[in-house]
Scaffold this active site. Sequence first.
Site, PDB file in Angstrom:
ATOM      1  N   THR A  42      55.221  80.480  19.742  1.00  0.00           N
ATOM      2  CA  THR A  42      55.806  81.519  20.591  1.00  0.00           C
ATOM      3  C   THR A  42      56.593  82.454  19.678  1.00  0.00           C
ATOM      4  OG1 THR A  42      57.863  80.303  20.899  1.00  0.00           O
ATOM      5  CG2 THR A  42      56.089  79.885  22.510  1.00  0.00           C
ATOM      6  N   THR A 135      69.991  68.315  23.643  1.00  0.00           N
ATOM      7  CA  THR A 135      71.163  69.152  23.348  1.00  0.00           C
ATOM      8  C   THR A 135      72.412  68.604  24.024  1.00  0.00           C
ATOM      9  OG1 THR A 135      72.088  71.321  23.866  1.00  0.00           O
ATOM     10  CG2 THR A 135      70.383  70.564  25.313  1.00  0.00           C
ATOM     11  N   ASP A 136      73.573  68.979  23.480  1.00  0.00           N
ATOM     12  CA  ASP A 136      74.825  68.578  24.140  1.00  0.00           C
ATOM     13  C   ASP A 136      75.105  69.415  25.381  1.00  0.00           C
ATOM     14  OD1 ASP A 136      75.575  71.005  22.975  1.00  0.00           O
ATOM     15  OD2 ASP A 136      77.291  70.191  21.875  1.00  0.00           O
ATOM     16  N   GLU A 137      74.320  70.484  25.590  1.00  0.00           N
ATOM     17  CA  GLU A 137      74.576  71.338  26.757  1.00  0.00           C
ATOM     18  C   GLU A 137      74.288  70.625  28.072  1.00  0.00           C
ATOM     19  OE1 GLU A 137      73.414  75.392  26.728  1.00  0.00           O
ATOM     20  OE2 GLU A 137      73.660  75.614  24.576  1.00  0.00           O
ATOM     21  N   TYR A 160      68.602  76.822  31.109  1.00  0.00           N
ATOM     22  CA  TYR A 160      68.191  76.116  29.886  1.00  0.00           C
ATOM     23  C   TYR A 160      68.691  74.674  29.896  1.00  0.00           C
ATOM     24  CZ  TYR A 160      68.720  74.269  25.196  1.00  0.00           C
ATOM     25  OH  TYR A 160      68.711  73.423  24.109  1.00  0.00           O
ATOM     26  N   SER A 163      67.074  72.484  32.405  1.00  0.00           N
ATOM     27  CA  SER A 163      65.705  72.065  32.044  1.00  0.00           C
ATOM     28  C   SER A 163      65.742  70.954  30.996  1.00  0.00           C
ATOM     29  CB  SER A 163      64.879  73.262  31.565  1.00  0.00           C
ATOM     30  OG  SER A 163      65.326  73.723  30.297  1.00  0.00           O
ATOM     31  N   LYS A 164      66.687  71.035  30.056  1.00  0.00           N
ATOM     32  CA  LYS A 164      66.781  69.969  29.040  1.00  0.00           C
ATOM     33  C   LYS A 164      67.291  68.675  29.680  1.00  0.00           C
ATOM     34  CE  LYS A 164      66.061  70.053  25.142  1.00  0.00           C
ATOM     35  NZ  LYS A 164      64.787  69.763  24.405  1.00  0.00           N
ATOM     36  N   PRO A 215      77.849  92.060  19.408  1.00  0.00           N
ATOM     37  CA  PRO A 215      78.221  91.885  20.811  1.00  0.00           C
ATOM     38  C   PRO A 215      78.847  90.513  21.094  1.00  0.00           C
ATOM     39  CG  PRO A 215      75.858  91.560  20.543  1.00  0.00           C
ATOM     40  CD  PRO A 215      76.400  91.895  19.183  1.00  0.00           C
TER      41      PRO A 215
HETATM   42  C1  LIG Z   1      73.712  85.469  21.127  1.00  0.00           C
HETATM   43  C2  LIG Z   1      75.188  85.618  21.373  1.00  0.00           C
HETATM   44  C3  LIG Z   1      75.982  84.531  21.671  1.00  0.00           C
HETATM   45  N1  LIG Z   1      77.303  84.666  21.923  1.00  0.00           N
HETATM   46  C4  LIG Z   1      78.111  83.463  22.214  1.00  0.00           C
HETATM   47  C5  LIG Z   1      77.565  82.572  23.315  1.00  0.00           C
HETATM   48  C6  LIG Z   1      77.988  81.184  22.861  1.00  0.00           C
HETATM   49  O1  LIG Z   1      79.307  80.923  23.320  1.00  0.00           O
HETATM   50  C7  LIG Z   1      77.992  81.258  21.349  1.00  0.00           C
HETATM   51  C8  LIG Z   1      76.726  80.719  20.719  1.00  0.00           C
HETATM   52  O2  LIG Z   1      75.639  81.305  21.392  1.00  0.00           O
HETATM   53  P1  LIG Z   1      74.111  80.941  21.059  1.00  0.00           P
HETATM   54  O3  LIG Z   1      73.261  81.684  22.012  1.00  0.00           O
HETATM   55  O4  LIG Z   1      73.888  81.128  19.612  1.00  0.00           O
HETATM   56  O5  LIG Z   1      74.082  79.369  21.315  1.00  0.00           O
HETATM   57  P2  LIG Z   1      74.471  78.464  22.605  1.00  0.00           P
HETATM   58  O6  LIG Z   1      74.335  79.225  23.865  1.00  0.00           O
HETATM   59  O7  LIG Z   1      75.788  77.822  22.328  1.00  0.00           O
HETATM   60  O8  LIG Z   1      73.296  77.385  22.539  1.00  0.00           O
HETATM   61  C9  LIG Z   1      72.804  76.870  21.281  1.00  0.00           C
HETATM   62  O9  LIG Z   1      73.298  75.565  21.024  1.00  0.00           O
HETATM   63  C10 LIG Z   1      72.945  74.583  21.972  1.00  0.00           C
HETATM   64  C11 LIG Z   1      73.528  73.249  21.543  1.00  0.00           C
HETATM   65  C12 LIG Z   1      71.502  74.559  22.320  1.00  0.00           C
HETATM   66  O10 LIG Z   1      70.964  73.560  22.736  1.00  0.00           O
HETATM   67  C13 LIG Z   1      70.792  75.870  22.370  1.00  0.00           C
HETATM   68  O11 LIG Z   1      69.397  75.715  22.261  1.00  0.00           O
HETATM   69  C14 LIG Z   1      71.281  76.804  21.308  1.00  0.00           C
HETATM   70  O12 LIG Z   1      70.759  78.094  21.551  1.00  0.00           O
HETATM   71  O13 LIG Z   1      78.110  82.652  21.044  1.00  0.00           O
HETATM   72  C15 LIG Z   1      77.922  85.921  21.859  1.00  0.00           C
HETATM   73  O14 LIG Z   1      79.152  86.029  22.080  1.00  0.00           O
HETATM   74  N2  LIG Z   1      77.148  86.990  21.569  1.00  0.00           N
HETATM   75  C16 LIG Z   1      75.806  86.913  21.328  1.00  0.00           C
HETATM   76  O15 LIG Z   1      75.152  87.958  21.099  1.00  0.00           O
END
Ligand SMILES: Cc1cn([C@H]2C[C@H](O)[C@@H](COP(=O)(O)OP(=O)(O)O[C@H]3O[C@H](C)C(=O)[C@H](O)[C@H]3O)O2)c(=O)[nH]c1=O
Length: 340
Positions: A42, A135-137, A160, A163-164, A215
């Site tokens: 993908t 994931t820990d989520e 997400y 689903s996990k 952002p």
């Molecule tokens: C992309 C982005 C993110 N963020 C914030 C949102 C989160 O609080 C933190 C990390 O975001 P990110 O999307 O990199 O990762 P998570 O949402 O924490 O999730 C990640 O870690 C877990 C364990 C998984 O299992 C996911 O697959 C993995 O994507 O930064 C921002 O502030 N700005 C941005 O543009």
Amino acid sequence: MKQKVHKTILLTGGAGFIGSHVVRLFVTKYANYKIINLDALTYAGNLENLSDVAQQENYSFIHGDITDAALLDSIFQEHQITHVIHLAAESHVDRSINDPLQFVKTNVIGTVQLLEACRKYWASDGDHLFYHVSTDEVYGSLGQTGLFTESTAYDPNSPYSASKASSDHFVRAYGETYGMPYIISNCSNNYGPHHFPEKLIPLFIKNILEEQPLPVYGDGNYTRDWLYVVDHAKAIDLAFHEGIPGETYNIGGHNEWRNIDLVHLLCDLMDDKLDRPIGSSRALISFVKDRPGHDLRYAIDATKIGNDLGWKPSVTFEEGLNKTLDWYLSHPSYLKTPAS
Ligand SMILES: Cc1cn([C@H]2C[C@H](O)[C@@H](COP(=O)(O)OP(=O)(O)O[C@H]3O[C@H](C)C(=O)[C@H](O)[C@H]3O)O2)c(=O)[nH]c1=O
């Protein structure tokens, strides 16, 4: 003389970020295993992630989707798969908010299709294992204190993580119902080379290089526990070989950062590496609309995998972040990968 093949591992999602690090570790460390990488390629999968190991004799690649039952049948029949390490997943929370069904298809239905193939082809007394990378989520959000342990109740908030969580439940259900040997590991946020530039760290590296806005969602007071991806791969290796079937292992860096503090650090390191005046990258920070349902804090208690299996992270955050930035600076084309 050729060594006897001890395990034939179907590794799903091996062209992705975490998957490629696990493939590399297993292919280089276990010459007597056959590693078959099944990946749908993908937008986030990239075979260049594996260019250094692609020619190894114990490695092969199959282009295909885990939701394709006929393909799984043919793979299990032809290759006599003995073990599965399942990493294929849609992984980006923001994408799951826009397109939840794709996450159900890949993460839930894809996992169940794989489990079905194992149920069909694995004898109950065979040497088999379904290793599920999660994931820990799935545990939801912590407040300012506390840590996720293996007995924390599931409480997912995003499509997400739901689903996990569902895929984890299916793996356990196959263990209970059909006696399928499985191990699940739930890991905190990973970072490192080959991370697709939609996630916080690689996206911000890209934007700093291109002098584009950074952002930060909401007020930036969200906290994540960061682990260098190679340490995650080593934890999977250990839990796969030494873990007890039917158990779950939490994996984390014990390395909590508020997003805004991490972004400041990243900005200053990049200014230094790019020879730009200190403060240039921080000037790109832009506070934007928050992610809906944004989890406040994730933090892992990794005592169990530490005590039972002797795992601990080997790379400090400073070292890991420097390696990551240096890798992106020497592979600028990686940041050009188009997202579809
Ligand atoms: C992309 C982005 C993110 N963020 C914030 C949102 C989160 O609080 C933190 C990390 O975001 P990110 O999307 O990199 O990762 P998570 O949402 O924490 O999730 C990640 O870690 C877990 C364990 C998984 O299992 C996911 O697959 C993995 O994507 O930064 C921002 O502030 N700005 C941005 O543009």
